[in-house]
Write a protein that holds these residues in place. Structure first.
Motif: not given
Ligand SMILES: [Fe+2]
Length: 202
Positions: A124-128, A142-145, A158-170
């Motif tokens: 819900r927030g990150w994968a590393w 996996v991280g949720d926050a 490697v830090a993959l931001d998957v919070y919605e703010h990271a992708y919702f705009i694009d």
């Protein structure tokens, strides 16, 4: 005299504003959030100087609130500093040491990417991707926050931001396409430098 040092946000490197598929607006939104984490980290450490230790309580107390949210602020700083540092730049694809580590621990770069993407879809927030010093291996966590599920004695590479703010705009709700764009913008030279700096052995 304060027992902590105030920190300042790192500058965004220009290459971050010219990523493929991840817009300048999206990166600038991330940067504003990152600056907020830095400001709150400083503010919380300031308040901890005088927080009442004698009333500490697990249900609610000033000390609990400050320390729990400090972990969120620090997580937000560290996660985003990794994210910003290893995106853009030369978009180097030559993986060297990190490539050999990935092949050893995941079978192939494709298998690693498949697992990290799935981890990003599951979080819900990150994968590393992190190196666990006790197990001497890479793993995708996996991280949720910002502050959930860190593994002690493991170093994120490697830090993959998957919070919605990271992708919702694009990408609106298409998180998978954002993750593909993240992979395309990874600068492997940066990740490889970390492997060398930490002296991780293949
Ligand atoms: Fe973020």
């Amino acid at each position: 005299m304060p027992t902590y040092t105030e920190i300042t946000p790192r500058e965004l490197k220009p290459a971050l504003l010219q990523l493929d598929g991840i817009s300048r607006a999206s990166v600038e939104a991330q940067d504003r959030l990152y600056q907020g984490y830095v400001a709150k980290r400083n503010e919380i450490l300031g308040k901890l100087e005088s927080a009442d230790r004698s009333s500490a309580n697990q249900v609610y107390s000033e000390l609990r609130a400050l320390k729990v949210e400090l972990s969120f602020a620090i997580g937000g700083i560290k996660n985003h500093e990794i994210y910003f540092e290893h995106l853009g730049g030369g978009r180097i694809t030559k993986k060297e040491m990190i490539g050999r580590l990935i092949e050893r621990d995941f079978g192939s770069v494709e298998d690693w990417a498949r697992d990290l993407k799935a981890s990003g879809m599951a979080g819900r927030g990150w994968a590393w991707t992190a190196y666990d010093w006790d197990e001497s291996r890479l793993f995708n966590y996996v991280g949720d926050a910002q502050n959930t599920y860190p593994i002690w004695n493991a170093t994120p590479l490697v830090a993959l931001d998957v919070y919605e703010h990271a992708y919702f705009i694009d990408f609106q709700t298409d998180r998978g396409s954002y993750i593909d764009a993240f992979f395309a913008n990874l600068d492997w030279a940066v990740v490889n430098d970390w492997v060398n700096r930490y002296q991780i052995q293949v």
